[in-house]
Design an enzyme around this catalytic site. Structure first.
Site, PDB file in Angstrom:
ATOM      1  N   SER A 164      -1.381  -2.692 -12.060  1.00  0.00           N
ATOM      2  CA  SER A 164      -1.555  -3.022 -10.651  1.00  0.00           C
ATOM      3  C   SER A 164      -0.332  -2.607  -9.824  1.00  0.00           C
ATOM      4  O   SER A 164      -0.002  -1.430  -9.763  1.00  0.00           O
ATOM      5  CB  SER A 164      -1.864  -4.520 -10.507  1.00  0.00           C
ATOM      6  OG  SER A 164      -2.345  -4.816  -9.221  1.00  0.00           O
ATOM      7  N   ASP A 262     -13.466  -3.424 -10.822  1.00  0.00           N
ATOM      8  CA  ASP A 262     -12.238  -3.551 -10.033  1.00  0.00           C
ATOM      9  C   ASP A 262     -12.415  -2.831  -8.701  1.00  0.00           C
ATOM     10  O   ASP A 262     -12.845  -1.668  -8.675  1.00  0.00           O
ATOM     11  CB  ASP A 262     -11.079  -2.941 -10.831  1.00  0.00           C
ATOM     12  CG  ASP A 262      -9.722  -3.113 -10.177  1.00  0.00           C
ATOM     13  OD1 ASP A 262      -9.642  -3.738  -9.106  1.00  0.00           O
ATOM     14  OD2 ASP A 262      -8.742  -2.614 -10.756  1.00  0.00           O
ATOM     15  N   HIS A 294     -10.298  -6.376 -12.579  1.00  0.00           N
ATOM     16  CA  HIS A 294      -8.883  -6.036 -12.474  1.00  0.00           C
ATOM     17  C   HIS A 294      -8.022  -6.856 -13.446  1.00  0.00           C
ATOM     18  O   HIS A 294      -8.127  -8.085 -13.506  1.00  0.00           O
ATOM     19  CB  HIS A 294      -8.424  -6.292 -11.035  1.00  0.00           C
ATOM     20  CG  HIS A 294      -7.052  -5.810 -10.718  1.00  0.00           C
ATOM     21  ND1 HIS A 294      -6.742  -4.482 -10.605  1.00  0.00           N
ATOM     22  CD2 HIS A 294      -5.892  -6.482 -10.486  1.00  0.00           C
ATOM     23  CE1 HIS A 294      -5.471  -4.350 -10.298  1.00  0.00           C
ATOM     24  NE2 HIS A 294      -4.926  -5.546 -10.240  1.00  0.00           N
TER      25      HIS A 294
END
Length: 325
Positions: A164, A262, A294
């Site tokens: 991320s 995601d 995610h």
């Protein structure tokens, strides 16, 4: 008399809340676990200070179980996620994940703790990441301050990775490395981007189909980077018009990992496609995990798909690189 409740200035549900009196309340990943010798994986960890400051730039180091005293292993410089505003290498989530990843990959790892917004807005995290990489480079001649790196790191096989926001850092660090001298003995071989946080002003793919979530992501970059709040800033949108060419990426291999559910999935695919046609002379590959969202792997390390992702990364860190033509 009942005291009035403090007024909220901005909130990202389940992530962070900032009050009008500037108090910051983080809503996730606030726990801290100590470094340890992990009986299950055989991985040993310890905490170090990279640069003494206020706050320090620090890291947690990981060393797998060694089979011989002077064994040289790939070196992984890892950056945690958390939207640039929460979490650290010292939370149970990332500590347990690094134990599993280091054991499976048989690498030495430096898990970097960078400064967080809003107290330290971007580019603070990028600056800390660069300082950490320079600190790693100082060990190339076996004369750095950390014995584990001097004795066991193979500086011709250095990798950057993150999930991320951490993947965003890894990309931007590799771009910076392509323009700077990191030292003749530091071989930045590859970058692994897991569910990378890339975005843009104009929706692509399925982004517009999730309006509530899209609006939250739209608000995030201006919050963490108020000095350059445009969602087409090249650091958050590396394929934006006018962004530096991805051909300048300073490594030879890239792995992009995306998750089917995601909201950032399509940005990962776009990055993969853009890098492949940019003229960059390396090898890029992509892997999509079906049926998950995610950062799913951090929530269930014992799940089969999490184990598959860890094995994929381990293979990437240990694969032999084809010779340059």
């Amino acid at each position: 008399m009942e005291l009035s409740k403090p007024e909220i200035a901005i909130e990202f549900p389940l992530l962070i809340r900032v009050y009008k009196d500037n108090r910051v309340e983080r809503l996730m990943d606030t726990d801290i676990v100590p470094a340890s010798s992990d009986e299950r994986t055989g991985v040993t960890s310890k905490d170090i200070t990279i640069i003494a400051a206020e706050p320090d730039i620090s890291a947690r180091l990981y060393l797998p179980k060694l089979t011989k005293p002077n064994q040289k292993l790939p070196l992984l410089v890892y950056f945690h996620g958390g939207a640039f505003c929460v979490s650290s290498p010292f939370t149970s989530k990332y500590h347990n994940y690094l134990n599993a990843l280091v054991a499976e990959s048989n690498v030495v790892a430096v898990s970097v703790n960078y400064r967080k917004a809003p107290e330290y807005p971007l580019p603070a995290a990028y600056e800390d990441a660069w300082a950490a990489l320079q600190w790693v480079e100082a060990h190339c001649s076996n004369g750095g301050p950390e014995a584990w790196l001097n004795e066991h790191a193979d500086f011709e096989r250095v990798f950057l990775a993150g999930v991320s926001a951490g993947a965003n850092i890894a990309h931007n660090l590799a771009m910076a490395a392509g323009k700077a001298e990191l030292g003749p003995n530091l071989g930045l071989l590859g970058v692994a981007l897991v569910h990378p946080y890339f975005w843009g002003s104009d929706p692509i793919g399925s982004e517009a189909q999730i309006p509530g979530l899209k609006e939250g992501v739209d608000r995030l970059w201006p919050f963490i980077c108020p000095s350059a709040p445009d969602n087409d800033d090249p650091r958050i949108n590396p394929v934006a018009k006018g962004a530096p060419s991805l051909a300048g990426l300073g490594c030879r291999r890239v792995l992009v990992c995306v998750a089917e559910k995601d909201i950032l999935r399509d940005r990962g695919w776009l990055y993969f496609e853009a890098l492949g046609r940019s003229g960059w002379m390396g090898v890029v590959e992509i892997e999509e995990t079906i049926g998950v969202d995610h950062a799913f792997h951090l929530k269930d390390l014992e799940g089969e798909k999490a184990k598959e992702l860890i094995k994929l990364l381990a293979d990437f860190f240990n694969r032999e690189m084809p010779p340059l033509i």
